[in-house]
Design a protein around this motif. Structure first.
Motif, short mmCIF file in Angstrom:
data_model
loop_
_atom_site.label_atom_id
_atom_site.label_comp_id
_atom_site.label_asym_id
_atom_site.label_seq_id
_atom_site.Cartn_x
_atom_site.Cartn_y
_atom_site.Cartn_z
N PHE A 37 1.22 -0.41 0.18
CA PHE A 37 -0.10 -0.23 0.12
C PHE A 37 1.28 1.45 -0.03
O PHE A 37 1.46 1.67 1.06
N PRO A 38 1.04 1.39 -1.25
CA PRO A 38 2.53 2.37 -1.35
C PRO A 38 2.28 3.55 -0.51
O PRO A 38 3.40 4.78 -0.33
N CYS A 39 1.23 4.62 -0.42
CA CYS A 39 0.58 5.43 -0.16
C CYS A 39 0.84 5.96 1.22
O CYS A 39 -0.35 7.19 1.97
N GLY A 40 0.37 4.75 1.53
CA GLY A 40 -0.37 3.32 3.93
C GLY A 40 -1.34 3.97 3.16
O GLY A 40 -2.24 4.30 4.86
N GLY A 41 -2.26 3.72 2.75
CA GLY A 41 -3.81 3.56 2.80
C GLY A 41 -4.34 4.82 2.41
O GLY A 41 -5.38 4.52 2.58
N GLY A 43 -5.50 6.78 -0.28
CA GLY A 43 -6.15 6.99 -1.31
C GLY A 43 -5.45 8.45 -2.38
O GLY A 43 -6.38 8.08 -3.42
N ARG A 44 -4.56 7.95 -2.24
CA ARG A 44 -3.64 8.80 -3.12
C ARG A 44 -2.97 8.53 -4.15
O ARG A 44 -2.95 8.86 -5.15
N ARG A 46 -2.89 4.72 -6.17
CA ARG A 46 -3.41 3.96 -6.93
C ARG A 46 -2.75 2.85 -7.31
O ARG A 46 -2.79 2.01 -7.29
N GLY A 47 -1.81 2.89 -5.88
CA GLY A 47 -0.46 1.88 -6.22
C GLY A 47 -1.60 0.56 -6.06
O GLY A 47 -0.80 -0.84 -5.77
N CYS A 48 -2.57 0.57 -5.29
CA CYS A 48 -2.59 -0.97 -4.51
C CYS A 48 -4.72 -1.21 -5.09
O CYS A 48 -5.57 -1.99 -4.60
N LEU A 78 -10.06 0.46 -5.37
CA LEU A 78 -8.55 0.73 -4.46
C LEU A 78 -9.11 0.23 -3.45
O LEU A 78 -9.29 -0.24 -2.08
N CYS A 80 -7.63 0.15 -0.44
CA CYS A 80 -6.97 0.75 1.27
C CYS A 80 -8.79 1.69 1.26
O CYS A 80 -8.48 1.66 2.28
S1 FES Z 1 -2.33 2.61 -1.18
FE1 FES Z 1 -2.10 4.91 -2.44
S2 FES Z 1 -4.11 4.73 -2.82
FE2 FES Z 1 -4.47 2.43 -1.87
#
Ligand code: FES
Length: 527
Positions: A37-41, A43-44, A46-48, A78, A80
């Motif tokens: 979860f690249p941005c730590g979840g 929602g910023r 889109r990595g998840c 997403l 997250c």
């Molecule tokens: S972890 Fe970055 S949008 Fe879900």
């Protein structure tokens, strides 16, 4: 009370099946399966992104903002931002040739055959099977480290290893367990063991020594240094694994007594040695490992942060699993807790602890010194879970050690917190910690946009290493040469900085003397 239904989730292409109660967050469920979860979840990033092939997963505003109408119509979500509300079949596209480094695909050179990346943690193991021609993850397995019955932390593992036959027992256990995980990977991906060309294992220095059969005695006493930190190479037969004769198994080298190859892998994953300006990586666990540097040189250190960030030595502490309070928010004059798994609260995990103390500071219940302002011994967060004075003290010790370590390494570059371009937070805790709370308690003193969750950088770095088969002769000698290990306990300024950093920043309370309202009995997950 009405019974909460349970749903089934099938993950493709790895063919893992899970069950969990309604309302469970996909983030919690998938993170345990090695999903990043690249941005730590938040929602910023889109990595998840996942694709829902069967079942219903609702769309919220964050998803509408980040995903096109067409993507949403095609089942993209997403992970997250979704809570479990139906049986699901999910395709994990993150593992589709996506070796992510700083959110950009890592330009890997395809190689023939299959590879296995293993993150050998003190508590958990994660192994992924990859097709080296495409970079695609074919299967994944996670497990609890079977050595744990001989001690939860590295030092008790070392103590057991020093008893008669202990080291052999621990070595045999972990080699057999990883060997059997590889057999399961091969079985679930329906491939042949003989196709595996390369296995990369990373872990902390104690895990490295125990797996490789090296003497751990030097790691049991001051100055906790070992002369055997280098790359270790095996063939499958040495380890009793069913691999073809040509397959290589490499345990990547360590950087210091308490800075293992998991951190070397983290440097590879975050590309720290290739970045402009000063950047850093922090892995928060029982030992906080810190790396700070630029293209010319990296400094690394470890601090004995204590296990507070993992919810240990906290009166009602627990791991981040079902029943743990993982988030505490100030709402008006009261607090609201989120409980993993949408069940009644049973304890407090590391991210919940950081949030709870930040909330206490905001509400004026906790003073900058760490004392409860009303002199009470405990604060009920959500019955029966309480935060005690001693818990706050444990957190102060942990955050003081990390903050002092970061400060000292920065000072060696003649820099202050404003000079750091990016600070990557590795590991599960980095994924879940609320950055505003981390700032509020003074764990990190950088602007929120400087701090970035980086997921399991150890596993990601092991994958990067699979695609660099020569890796500067396979031993990552240049990286090791350019990375200097700093013994913080021998640094005169460390004690002083540690004592200073134990206090919480004095920002004043937002709401004085309030916060006595109770949290609802069954908190709802925030989605
Ligand atoms: S972890 Fe970055 S949008 Fe879900």
């Amino acid at each position: 009370m009405t019974e909460i239904p349970t749903y089934r989730i099938v993950l493709r292409p790895v063919q893992v099946e899970l069950t969990a109660p309604a309302g469970s967050l996909l983030r919690d469920l998938l993170f345990a399966q090695g999903v990043e979860f690249p941005c730590g979840g938040q929602g910023r990033c889109r990595g998840c992104r996942v694709r829902v092939l069967e079942g219903r997963a609702s769309v919220n505003d964050a998803q509408r903002e980040r995903l096109s109408a067409e993507e949403l119509a095609n089942g993209w979500r997403l992970a997250c931002q979704c809570a479990l509300e139906d049986d699901l079949v999910i395709e994990l596209r993150q593992w589709d040739a996506a070796i992510l480094v700083d959110e950009t695909p890592f330009a890997f050179e395809p190689r023939p055959g299959l590879g296995v990346a293993v993150d050998l943690g003190t508590t958990t193991l994660v192994a992924q099977l990859l097709d080296l021609t495409t970079g695609r993850v074919l299967a994944v397995r996670t497990a609890l480290n079977s050595q744990a019955r001989f001690g939860a932390d590295v030092m008790s593992r070392v103590q057991f290893a020093l008893t008669q036959g202990g080291a052999q027992q621990l070595r045999g256990l972990i080699r057999r367990q990883i060997g059997s995980m590889i057999e399961q990977l091969v079985f679930s991906a329906q491939v042949a063991e003989g196709e595996i060309a390369d296995v990369i294992v990373v872990g902390n220095t104690v895990m490295h020594h125990l797996f490789c059969g090296l003497d751990v005695e030097p790691l049991s006493r001051y100055p906790f240094e070992s002369g055997q930190l280098g790359l270790q190479t095996f063939c499958g037969q040495d380890l009793g694994w069913k691999l073809s004769g040509g397959a290589r198994v490499r345990f990547l080298p360590c950087l210091g007594g308490f800075v293992g190859s998991d951190i070397l892998a983290g440097i590879l994953a975050t590309n720290l040695l290739e970045r402009e300006g000063l950047n850093g990586l922090v892995d928060l666990g029982t030992n906080g490992e810190i790396v700070i540097g630029n293209r010319q040189c990296l400094l690394c250190a470890s601090t004995a942060a204590g296990p507070a960030f993992e919810g240990a030595r906290i009166s009602m502490g627990m791991r981040a699993s079902t029943g743990a309070i993982s988030e505490v928010r100030v709402e008006g004059h009261a607090i609201h807790c989120r409980v993993l798994g949408n069940v009644l609260p049973q304890g407090l995990c590391g991210s919940g602890l950081v949030d709870a103390v930040a909330a206490g500071l905001e509400l004026g219940r906790i003073e900058p010194s760490g004392r409860f302002s009303d002199g009470a011994g405990a604060w009920e967060l959500a019955a029966p879970v309480v935060l005690t004075q001693n818990d706050i003290r444990e957190l102060q010790l942990a955050k003081g050690a990390i903050a002092a370590g970061i400060r000292l390494l920065q000072e060696r570059f003649g820099a202050s917190s404003g000079d750091l371009k990016k600070l990557y937070l590795a590991g599960a805790f980095g994924n879940y910690i609320n950055r505003a709370s981390a700032q509020r308690i003074g764990l990190i003193s950088f602007p929120a946009e400087t701090v970035e969750a980086a997921g399991n950088t150890a596993l990601m770095g092991a994958k990067v290493a699979l695609f660099r088969p020569k890796g500067e002769d396979g031993s990552f000698a240049r990286l090791r040469r350019q990375t200097e290990h700093v013994a913080l306990n021998a640094d005169r300024g460390f004690q002083e900085a540690f004592v200073e950093e134990m206090a919480f920043p004095n920002m004043g309370a937002r709401v004085w003397g309030l916060g006595t309202e109770k949290t609802p009995e069954l908190p709802e997950p925030s989605t």
